[in-house]
Design a protein around this motif. Sequence first.
Motif, short mmCIF file in Angstrom:
data_model
loop_
_atom_site.label_atom_id
_atom_site.label_comp_id
_atom_site.label_asym_id
_atom_site.label_seq_id
_atom_site.Cartn_x
_atom_site.Cartn_y
_atom_site.Cartn_z
N THR A 186 0.83 -1.21 0.00
CA THR A 186 0.00 0.00 0.00
C THR A 186 0.86 1.25 0.00
O THR A 186 0.66 2.15 -0.84
N TYR A 187 1.80 1.33 0.94
CA TYR A 187 2.53 2.58 1.13
C TYR A 187 3.74 2.72 0.22
O TYR A 187 3.92 3.77 -0.40
N ILE A 188 4.55 1.69 0.12
CA ILE A 188 5.69 1.78 -0.81
C ILE A 188 5.19 1.69 -2.24
O ILE A 188 5.71 2.35 -3.14
N GLY A 189 4.14 0.89 -2.44
CA GLY A 189 3.55 0.77 -3.77
C GLY A 189 2.70 1.95 -4.17
O GLY A 189 2.26 2.05 -5.32
N ASN A 190 2.41 2.85 -3.21
CA ASN A 190 1.71 4.10 -3.49
C ASN A 190 0.30 3.88 -4.06
O ASN A 190 -0.12 4.53 -5.02
N ARG A 191 -0.43 2.95 -3.43
CA ARG A 191 -1.80 2.69 -3.87
C ARG A 191 -2.73 3.83 -3.46
O ARG A 191 -2.46 4.55 -2.50
N LYS A 192 -3.84 3.95 -4.15
CA LYS A 192 -4.78 5.04 -3.88
C LYS A 192 -5.89 4.63 -2.91
O LYS A 192 -6.79 5.43 -2.65
N GLU A 193 -5.84 3.41 -2.41
CA GLU A 193 -6.80 3.01 -1.39
C GLU A 193 -6.13 2.01 -0.46
O GLU A 193 -5.13 1.38 -0.80
N LEU A 194 -6.67 1.92 0.77
CA LEU A 194 -6.12 0.98 1.74
C LEU A 194 -7.25 0.38 2.56
O LEU A 194 -8.35 0.93 2.63
N ASN A 195 -6.96 -0.74 3.17
CA ASN A 195 -7.92 -1.44 4.01
C ASN A 195 -7.42 -1.37 5.46
O ASN A 195 -6.46 -2.05 5.83
N ILE A 196 -8.05 -0.53 6.26
CA ILE A 196 -7.62 -0.31 7.64
C ILE A 196 -7.58 -1.61 8.43
O ILE A 196 -6.64 -1.87 9.19
N ASP A 197 -8.60 -2.45 8.27
CA ASP A 197 -8.68 -3.69 9.04
C ASP A 197 -7.52 -4.62 8.73
O ASP A 197 -6.94 -5.24 9.64
N VAL A 198 -7.17 -4.73 7.46
CA VAL A 198 -6.06 -5.59 7.06
C VAL A 198 -4.73 -5.05 7.60
O VAL A 198 -3.91 -5.79 8.16
N LEU A 199 -4.53 -3.75 7.48
CA LEU A 199 -3.28 -3.15 7.95
C LEU A 199 -3.16 -3.26 9.47
O LEU A 199 -2.07 -3.51 9.99
N LYS A 200 -4.26 -3.08 10.17
CA LYS A 200 -4.24 -3.22 11.63
C LYS A 200 -3.83 -4.63 12.02
O LYS A 200 -2.99 -4.81 12.91
N GLU A 201 -4.38 -5.63 11.37
CA GLU A 201 -4.05 -7.02 11.70
C GLU A 201 -2.58 -7.30 11.40
O GLU A 201 -1.91 -8.03 12.15
N GLU A 202 -2.05 -6.74 10.33
CA GLU A 202 -0.64 -6.94 10.02
C GLU A 202 0.26 -6.29 11.08
O GLU A 202 1.31 -6.84 11.43
N MET A 203 -0.15 -5.15 11.59
CA MET A 203 0.59 -4.51 12.67
C MET A 203 0.57 -5.36 13.93
O MET A 203 1.59 -5.53 14.62
N LEU A 204 -0.59 -5.94 14.24
CA LEU A 204 -0.70 -6.80 15.42
C LEU A 204 0.10 -8.09 15.23
O LEU A 204 0.73 -8.59 16.17
N GLU A 205 0.09 -8.61 14.02
CA GLU A 205 0.86 -9.81 13.72
C GLU A 205 2.35 -9.55 13.92
O GLU A 205 3.08 -10.37 14.50
N MET A 206 2.82 -8.39 13.45
CA MET A 206 4.23 -8.02 13.62
C MET A 206 4.56 -7.85 15.10
O MET A 206 5.65 -8.25 15.56
N THR A 207 3.63 -7.28 15.85
CA THR A 207 3.83 -7.10 17.29
C THR A 207 3.96 -8.44 18.00
O THR A 207 4.84 -8.64 18.85
N ARG A 208 3.07 -9.36 17.67
CA ARG A 208 3.12 -10.68 18.29
C ARG A 208 4.42 -11.40 17.96
O ARG A 208 5.01 -12.09 18.82
N GLU A 209 4.88 -11.27 16.74
CA GLU A 209 6.14 -11.90 16.35
C GLU A 209 7.31 -11.31 17.12
O GLU A 209 8.20 -12.03 17.58
#
Length: 241
Positions: A165-188
């Motif tokens: 989304t961010y490095i690829g410079n997309r024009k839309e994002l999915n908050i729920d998906v990004l939140k889960e990825e942040m939580l997944e990174m935190t758990r790891e």
Amino acid sequence: MILKGGFTNYGEDIGVLMLDTVFPRPPGDIGNARSYDFPVRYKTVRGALATKIMGDHPDADLIAPFITAARELEAEGVKAITTSCGFLGPFQKEIAAAVNIPVFTSSLLQAPIIHAMLPPGKIIGVFTERAHHLNDDHFKGVGWSMKDIPVQVQGMKPDAEFPATYIGNRKELNIDVLKEEMLEMTREFMATCPNPGAILFECTNMCPFASFVAKESGLPVFDVNTLIHMFYGAANPRRYL
């Protein structure tokens, strides 16, 4: 009462050098002015694409346009300058030397303060989108080294939506998906770090998710917003008397 002039606009203490992007920026992101309870002033550095910055080293050809933009912000009356990407840490000294006001190019500047706060042996988790690119040169650019401050650089999986989304410079994002990825990174991070003490976001786009990461980890979370608020508080001290 006498007021001093010299500028066209007033009250915008923080100037932000923005990358040249089009992706959405929810509240909490440095590029959303509603993230702050005070006015900020933005300046886009044209041609400063994420792909030119988020590698082992930012493109040296971008130093000149960043300095030009920083000088413009200074001339417009801001009291300090920051940027929208922590990977610009290697530009810290050059940009700071080019203006006469404080500059903090990266949230990574906070690592020595965080380290000093923590009990001995505690490790700072540096959260970033691309762990394989974030290296000691980025840290040395803002005045410290992995040799002196224990950190664990925590990145995202290669197929994550966050960098797409961010490095690829997309024009839309999915908050729920990004939140889960942040939580997944935190758990790891919590599962693999031997002695976690705090979390520091390199990436300014992670800031909207800071509260979720803090709750998941039970650790203090630092980011570019904590740095911005620290300077703003110093420039505008609370009046007690």
